[in-house]
Design a protein around this motif. Structure first.
Motif, PDB file in Angstrom:
ATOM      1  N   TRP A  25     -80.459 -10.717 -26.734  1.00 18.93           N
ATOM      2  CA  TRP A  25     -81.291  -9.998 -25.770  1.00 18.93           C
ATOM      3  C   TRP A  25     -82.525  -9.452 -26.461  1.00 18.93           C
ATOM      4  O   TRP A  25     -83.634  -9.510 -25.918  1.00 18.93           O
ATOM      5  N   LEU A  26     -82.337  -8.904 -27.655  1.00 19.74           N
ATOM      6  CA  LEU A  26     -83.472  -8.373 -28.418  1.00 19.74           C
ATOM      7  C   LEU A  26     -84.477  -9.476 -28.709  1.00 19.74           C
ATOM      8  O   LEU A  26     -85.697  -9.292 -28.561  1.00 19.74           O
ATOM      9  N   THR A  27     -83.975 -10.626 -29.118  1.00 16.74           N
ATOM     10  CA  THR A  27     -84.846 -11.749 -29.459  1.00 16.74           C
ATOM     11  C   THR A  27     -85.643 -12.220 -28.251  1.00 16.74           C
ATOM     12  O   THR A  27     -86.880 -12.302 -28.287  1.00 16.74           O
ATOM     13  N   TRP A  28     -84.945 -12.525 -27.150  1.00 17.85           N
ATOM     14  CA  TRP A  28     -85.619 -13.146 -26.016  1.00 17.85           C
ATOM     15  C   TRP A  28     -86.436 -12.162 -25.186  1.00 17.85           C
ATOM     16  O   TRP A  28     -87.374 -12.572 -24.491  1.00 17.85           O
ATOM     17  N   SER A  29     -86.131 -10.869 -25.268  1.00 17.65           N
ATOM     18  CA  SER A  29     -86.947  -9.891 -24.549  1.00 17.65           C
ATOM     19  C   SER A  29     -88.303  -9.691 -25.209  1.00 17.65           C
ATOM     20  O   SER A  29     -89.231  -9.144 -24.597  1.00 17.65           O
ATOM     21  N   GLY A  30     -88.425 -10.129 -26.466  1.00 11.46           N
ATOM     22  CA  GLY A  30     -89.710 -10.023 -27.149  1.00 11.46           C
ATOM     23  C   GLY A  30     -90.332 -11.352 -27.499  1.00 11.46           C
ATOM     24  O   GLY A  30     -91.535 -11.446 -27.739  1.00 11.46           O
ATOM     25  N   LEU A  31     -89.535 -12.415 -27.496  1.00 11.19           N
ATOM     26  CA  LEU A  31     -90.010 -13.711 -27.956  1.00 11.19           C
ATOM     27  C   LEU A  31     -91.067 -14.309 -27.039  1.00 11.19           C
ATOM     28  O   LEU A  31     -92.041 -14.905 -27.503  1.00 11.19           O
ATOM     29  N   VAL A  32     -90.920 -14.135 -25.736  1.00 10.00           N
ATOM     30  CA  VAL A  32     -91.879 -14.702 -24.785  1.00 10.00           C
ATOM     31  C   VAL A  32     -92.850 -13.655 -24.241  1.00 10.00           C
ATOM     32  O   VAL A  32     -94.066 -13.857 -24.310  1.00 10.00           O
ATOM     33  N   PRO A  33     -92.372 -12.520 -23.701  1.00 12.33           N
ATOM     34  CA  PRO A  33     -93.311 -11.583 -23.051  1.00 12.33           C
ATOM     35  C   PRO A  33     -94.386 -11.036 -23.978  1.00 12.33           C
ATOM     36  O   PRO A  33     -95.562 -10.972 -23.594  1.00 12.33           O
ATOM     37  N   LEU A  34     -94.031 -10.626 -25.194  1.00 14.63           N
ATOM     38  CA  LEU A  34     -95.008  -9.975 -26.065  1.00 14.63           C
ATOM     39  C   LEU A  34     -96.147 -10.901 -26.485  1.00 14.63           C
ATOM     40  O   LEU A  34     -97.316 -10.540 -26.324  1.00 14.63           O
ATOM     41  N   PRO A  35     -95.880 -12.114 -27.021  1.00 18.12           N
ATOM     42  CA  PRO A  35     -96.997 -12.988 -27.388  1.00 18.12           C
ATOM     43  C   PRO A  35     -97.887 -13.348 -26.198  1.00 18.12           C
ATOM     44  O   PRO A  35     -99.120 -13.361 -26.319  1.00 18.12           O
ATOM     45  N   VAL A  36     -97.278 -13.648 -25.037  1.00 18.17           N
ATOM     46  CA  VAL A  36     -98.064 -14.017 -23.860  1.00 18.17           C
ATOM     47  C   VAL A  36     -98.932 -12.841 -23.417  1.00 18.17           C
ATOM     48  O   VAL A  36    -100.125 -12.994 -23.119  1.00 18.17           O
ATOM     49  N   PRO A  62    -105.625  -2.278  -9.568  1.00 17.28           N
ATOM     50  CA  PRO A  62    -104.701  -3.407  -9.480  1.00 17.28           C
ATOM     51  C   PRO A  62    -104.061  -3.517  -8.103  1.00 17.28           C
ATOM     52  O   PRO A  62    -103.811  -2.511  -7.438  1.00 17.28           O
ATOM     53  N   THR A  63    -103.819  -4.741  -7.683  1.00 14.32           N
ATOM     54  CA  THR A  63    -103.144  -4.969  -6.410  1.00 14.32           C
ATOM     55  C   THR A  63    -101.648  -4.712  -6.567  1.00 14.32           C
ATOM     56  O   THR A  63    -101.132  -4.584  -7.684  1.00 14.32           O
ATOM     57  N   ALA A  64    -100.947  -4.652  -5.454  1.00 17.97           N
ATOM     58  CA  ALA A  64     -99.500  -4.436  -5.493  1.00 17.97           C
ATOM     59  C   ALA A  64     -98.809  -5.566  -6.254  1.00 17.97           C
ATOM     60  O   ALA A  64     -97.871  -5.337  -7.030  1.00 17.97           O
ATOM     61  N   PHE A  65     -99.283  -6.797  -6.052  1.00 18.80           N
ATOM     62  CA  PHE A  65     -98.701  -7.939  -6.755  1.00 18.80           C
ATOM     63  C   PHE A  65     -98.892  -7.812  -8.261  1.00 18.80           C
ATOM     64  O   PHE A  65     -97.977  -8.079  -9.041  1.00 18.80           O
ATOM     65  N   GLU A  66    -100.089  -7.387  -8.671  1.00 14.87           N
ATOM     66  CA  GLU A  66    -100.363  -7.224 -10.095  1.00 14.87           C
ATOM     67  C   GLU A  66     -99.499  -6.126 -10.701  1.00 14.87           C
ATOM     68  O   GLU A  66     -99.018  -6.258 -11.834  1.00 14.87           O
ATOM     69  N   LEU A  67     -99.286  -5.050  -9.969  1.00 19.18           N
ATOM     70  CA  LEU A  67     -98.448  -3.961 -10.460  1.00 19.18           C
ATOM     71  C   LEU A  67     -96.998  -4.410 -10.631  1.00 19.18           C
ATOM     72  O   LEU A  67     -96.357  -4.096 -11.642  1.00 19.18           O
ATOM     73  N   VAL A  68     -96.481  -5.134  -9.645  1.00 21.29           N
ATOM     74  CA  VAL A  68     -95.105  -5.626  -9.718  1.00 21.29           C
ATOM     75  C   VAL A  68     -94.957  -6.625 -10.869  1.00 21.29           C
ATOM     76  O   VAL A  68     -93.985  -6.582 -11.631  1.00 21.29           O
ATOM     77  N   THR A  69     -95.936  -7.527 -10.989  1.00 20.39           N
ATOM     78  CA  THR A  69     -95.899  -8.519 -12.073  1.00 20.39           C
ATOM     79  C   THR A  69     -95.935  -7.838 -13.433  1.00 20.39           C
ATOM     80  O   THR A  69     -95.189  -8.207 -14.346  1.00 20.39           O
ATOM     81  N   LEU A  73     -92.772  -8.402 -15.755  1.00 16.71           N
ATOM     82  CA  LEU A  73     -92.991  -9.370 -16.823  1.00 16.71           C
ATOM     83  C   LEU A  73     -93.467  -8.744 -18.131  1.00 16.71           C
ATOM     84  O   LEU A  73     -93.450  -9.409 -19.166  1.00 16.71           O
ATOM     85  N   VAL A  74     -93.899  -7.478 -18.090  1.00 11.23           N
ATOM     86  CA  VAL A  74     -94.387  -6.836 -19.316  1.00 11.23           C
ATOM     87  C   VAL A  74     -93.564  -5.605 -19.671  1.00 11.23           C
ATOM     88  O   VAL A  74     -92.844  -5.579 -20.672  1.00 11.23           O
ATOM     89  N   TRP A  75     -93.636  -4.582 -18.807  1.00 11.60           N
ATOM     90  CA  TRP A  75     -93.012  -3.316 -19.184  1.00 11.60           C
ATOM     91  C   TRP A  75     -91.489  -3.388 -19.226  1.00 11.60           C
ATOM     92  O   TRP A  75     -90.866  -2.789 -20.115  1.00 11.60           O
ATOM     93  N   ALA A  76     -90.870  -4.079 -18.283  1.00 12.37           N
ATOM     94  CA  ALA A  76     -89.408  -4.162 -18.280  1.00 12.37           C
ATOM     95  C   ALA A  76     -88.868  -4.865 -19.529  1.00 12.37           C
ATOM     96  O   ALA A  76     -88.041  -4.305 -20.248  1.00 12.37           O
ATOM     97  N   PRO A  77     -89.324  -6.102 -19.828  1.00 15.30           N
ATOM     98  CA  PRO A  77     -88.793  -6.758 -21.038  1.00 15.30           C
ATOM     99  C   PRO A  77     -89.180  -6.046 -22.324  1.00 15.30           C
ATOM    100  O   PRO A  77     -88.379  -5.980 -23.263  1.00 15.30           O
ATOM    101  N   LEU A  78     -90.397  -5.490 -22.382  1.00 16.36           N
ATOM    102  CA  LEU A  78     -90.794  -4.797 -23.599  1.00 16.36           C
ATOM    103  C   LEU A  78     -90.039  -3.483 -23.753  1.00 16.36           C
ATOM    104  O   LEU A  78     -89.742  -3.051 -24.872  1.00 16.36           O
ATOM    105  N   GLY A  79     -89.709  -2.836 -22.620  1.00 14.19           N
ATOM    106  CA  GLY A  79     -88.891  -1.631 -22.689  1.00 14.19           C
ATOM    107  C   GLY A  79     -87.500  -1.943 -23.215  1.00 14.19           C
ATOM    108  O   GLY A  79     -86.964  -1.214 -24.058  1.00 14.19           O
TER     109      GLY A  79
END
Length: 225
Positions: A25-36, A62-69, A73-79
């Motif tokens: 979980w540690l690996t994959w939560s940072g392997l894709v979201p952080l570099p992108v 930001p639009t509602a879609f941008e906030l949800v995305t 895709l960023v704050w949840a996996p990085l958290g």
């Protein structure tokens, strides 16, 4: 030769599958979201740093879609990544060693601590103000210019903190991406490991150059001329 490579790949895959779920979980939560996220964020900020009109500093809400995305895709996996990293680093769980030298592992952890501190600092100084209702999203560009161009005793402390934070974040991202690919059994041969290490180092260096250029331009007041 082919049999040897197949054997190495099979062994690497078995080692990867035997790792505890928390490590994967540690690996994959940072392997894709952080570099992108770093590629998109730093390229956007570099583009904004070359604005030719002060009016370009006004950022659209930001639009509602941008906030949800952004949240999913960023704050949840990085958290999740940050929480698991702190728990594994300071908790009783002992992560299984992978085929990475001790120095890169130690550096990745050290940079992770600095990167986490920078993330907290960056959030508190900018986006945190928006979350608390103390600032408007459209003013973030002006706030960033004011922060980075400020000095104390003639020293640009905030700009220096941003450069250090960028260095730590990108060094951690580069080292950890390579380690993550290795731990997941995706780099079974020395040749693949060497290519991965070089690619991660080059990408991290390029992104730091982009981020540093953006910080320097903003700190120098180039956007206000």
């Amino acid at each position: 030769m082919q049999v040897t490579e197949q054997s190495a790949a099979s062994k690497a895959e078995q080692v990867a599958r035997s790792r505890p779920a928390v490590e994967r979980w540690l690996t994959w939560s940072g392997l894709v979201p952080l570099p992108v996220f770093l590629v998109l964020h730093l390229s956007t900020e570099l583009y904004r740093s070359f604005a030719s009109d002060v009016g370009d500093l006004v950022r659209a809400a930001p639009t509602a879609f941008e906030l949800v995305t952004l949240a999913l895709l960023v704050w949840a996996p990085l958290g999740v990544h940050a929480a698991l990293g702190v728990w594994l680093m300071f908790g009783r769980h002992e992560a299984r060693a992978v085929d990475v030298a001790r120095l890169p592992r130690a550096l990745a952890r050290a940079w992770a601590i600095v990167a986490l501190a920078f993330l907290v600092y960056h959030t508190r100084e900018l986006t945190g103000l928006v979350w608390l209702g103390a600032a408007d999203t459209r003013d973030l560009g002006f706030l960033l210019v004011a922060k980075l161009s400020s000095t104390r005793g003639g020293v640009p402390l905030h700009a220096s903190a941003y450069l250090l934070g960028l260095l730590a974040t990108l060094a951690h991202a580069g080292l950890s991406t390579h380690r993550g690919l290795l731990a997941e059994g995706l780099l079974p041969t020395p040749a693949k490991r060497q290519r991965s290490a070089r690619a991660c180092a080059v990408l991290a260096t390029l992104l730091f150059g982009m981020g540093a250029l953006a910080v320097i331009r903003v700190a120098s007041g180039a956007l206000l001329h």
